[in-house]
Write an enzyme that holds these catalytic residues in place. Structure first.
Site, mmCIF file in Angstrom:
data_model
loop_
_atom_site.group_PDB
_atom_site.id
_atom_site.type_symbol
_atom_site.label_atom_id
_atom_site.label_comp_id
_atom_site.label_asym_id
_atom_site.label_seq_id
_atom_site.Cartn_x
_atom_site.Cartn_y
_atom_site.Cartn_z
ATOM 1 N N HIS A 182 -18.598 56.418 7.093
ATOM 2 C CA HIS A 182 -18.526 55.314 8.062
ATOM 3 C C HIS A 182 -17.677 55.717 9.278
ATOM 4 C CE1 HIS A 182 -20.081 52.704 4.801
ATOM 5 N NE2 HIS A 182 -19.247 53.407 4.049
ATOM 6 N N SER A 312 -14.668 70.029 33.811
ATOM 7 C CA SER A 312 -14.917 68.858 34.652
ATOM 8 C C SER A 312 -14.597 69.216 36.091
ATOM 9 C CB SER A 312 -14.053 67.673 34.195
ATOM 10 O OG SER A 312 -14.062 66.637 35.168
#
Length: 511
Positions: A182, A312
């Site tokens: 999960h 970036s």
């Protein structure tokens, strides 16, 4: 709203660019749309395989094989001179393509355009090229041949990725790490165990693709609706010669036989079977690279990152997992393809409709180009994965108090306490400790709470020794060794590709 003046300027610029391109000796590739698959992502060999020259040269080879076989079976109008001229012009030249282009514009039929182009360079064969055949003799048989060759390019690459993962799994087989169910921290596994999980999915892909490849058969020479009526006419009603014709074609192309039943085409179920096998790789690739992207976010494991690589344009500190993101993106497109193949199969009315043509021209090459690009990316990533053991150990320690609770439960049950009551006691203390971590930003104090609660007194003396991560990885090491170690499942599965793996180098990504 769009500014009309800006739109007009854009049209003028586009027009000027086109005029400039026309004024050059040859149009620049930068002036027309090109697929990113061939210009950025896939290998040169896969790009060449699905080039127009490769495909249409395969048509010529099939026409030659048909003529040779017909001559062997007694068709006297096919001369040795005709066959020799065909052999000398099996590769379609640039000039041949121009002839075919003009013919197709005139006749609106691509196969007949190439029949005429072939006949122009092999005039002695002009009258017997395509004798008895329908268009699908070359189009469908060529497609089968190209799919077989494409799979033969993919399988060694897939085996190489498996080899990378097996080595990685064995290297890190004993390094405890958090498992996640999960996407929440769960019972520990090892870094190598997770890699073995990835490898198993790829082994299933290897088996599926091998099965699809080994099931491929030739369409052969079946006539316009799969009855061989035209060939029965050629051979004066001799059905045995019709069978022998297909036997010869299979021998010459390396197939064990032809499909038992054909219509005008081989059944498009074949395309769907191949697509499901090849595109299934996309699901595995997304799973693997999705995991790597999460691990990179947690700073546990990273893909290769070059010294001069920029993560970036704005945030200079970033180390974005661009290789995994690329593979994930390509895999998403690969996963979308089987629906087209299923729809094409279901829409083939009666013995064939031509609405299968345009979509297959796009989708069949693209599934192999995409799979090739995915495997190249996976090879590059899995051969250079970087592991940060101290970071992993730190994150394990944050959750380890929760991990030992299952062992606490087992030990107390062994001492005669109620399993359900023990579970409830652990649940209450665990949620209290989690609240401290989440709401107060403090370390996990579950162990201290257990030591301060009388219910757990029977195992107080065992608690400190229970805080060793290796106690909670179960049989991870053994599982990895069995699956990825010497004589393990992976090694046996990739053994047929060992020579290819040893000769190959890690895929280099140029962009």
């Amino acid at each position: 709203m769009t500014n009309p003046g800006v739109a007009v300027e854009a049209q003028l610029r586009a027009g000027n660019q086109l005029e400039g391109a026309k004024g050059q000796n040859a149009p620049s590739p930068f002036d027309t749309y090109q697929t990113s698959l061939t210009t950025r992502y896939c290998s040169p060999e896969m790009s060449r395989l699905y080039s127009q020259r490769s495909r249409h040269s395969q048509w010529r080879t099939l026409w030659l094989l048909l003529a040779e076989s017909e001559k062997e079976l007694g068709i006297e109008t096919i001369t040795e001179e005709a066959l020799e001229q065909m052999r000398q012009h099996l590769e379609v030249s640039d000039a041949d393509f121009e002839v075919a282009k003009a013919e197709e514009k005139r006749r609106r039929h691509d196969v007949m355009a190439h029949v005429h182009a072939f006949g122009a360079v092999a005039p002695a064969a002009a009258g017997i090229i395509h004798y008895g055949a329908t268009s699908c003799y070359v189009t469908d048989n060529a497609e089968i041949l190209l799919m077989r060759d494409a799979i033969d390019l993919l399988l060694p690459k897939l085996a190489r990725v498996l080899s990378n993962l097996a080595k990685f799994a064995m290297e890190w087989k004993a390094m405890p790490t958090l498992a996640y169910t999960h996407l929440q921290a769960a019972q520990l596994i090892t870094v190598g165990k997770r890699a073995a999980q990835w490898a198993q999915d790829l082994v299933f892909d290897l088996e599926s693709i091998e099965h699809a490849r080994n099931g491929l058969l030739l369409r052969g020479a079946q006539g316009t609706t799969g009855t061989q009526a035209s060939f029965l006419e050629i051979f004066a009603g001799d059905g045995a010669k019709c069978d022998r014709l297909n036997e010869l074609l299979c021998q010459k192309t390396g197939f064990p036989g032809c499909y038992d039943v054909s219509t005008q085409t081989y059944t498009r179920k074949v395309d769907l079977i191949v697509a499901n096998a090849v595109c299934g790789l996309g699901a595995t690739a997304q799973k693997i690279t999705g995991d790597i992207r999460h691990l990179a976010s947690w700073k546990e494991v990273e893909e290769p990152f070059e010294a001069d690589q920029i993560g970036s344009s704005a945030m200079a500190y970033k180390r974005n997992p661009m290789r995994s993101e690329r593979v994930y993106s390509l895999a998403r497109e690969l996963l979308s393809k089987p629906a087209n193949f299923a729809n094409t199969l279901s829409d083939q009315w009666m013995e064939r409709t031509l609405d299968d043509s345009a979509v297959r021209r796009i989708d069949i090459p693209e599934i192999f180009l995409l799979a090739d690009a995915v495997l190249g990316g996976l090879d590059n990533i899995t051969n250079g994965l970087v592991v940060y053991p101290e970071r992993i150990a730190s994150r394990v320690q944050e959750e380890l108090p929760f991990m030992l609770t299952e062992n606490v439960l087992m030990k107390l049950c062994a001492k005669g306490l109620s399993r359900q009551e023990t579970h409830e006691q652990i649940r209450v203390l665990s949620h209290q400790a989690a609240s401290v971590v989440k709401n107060e930003g403090k370390p996990n104090d579950l162990v201290s709470r257990i030591k301060a609660t009388d219910f757990f007194q029977p195992i107080w003396g065992d608690i400190d020794d229970m805080l060793r991560p290796e106690l909670y990885v179960g049989r991870s090491v053994e599982i990895v060794e069995r699956y990825c170690g010497p004589e393990g499942v992976v090694e046996k599965k990739i053994r047929p590709y060992k020579a290819a793996i040893e000769k190959s180098a890690t895929t280099e990504l140029n962009v």
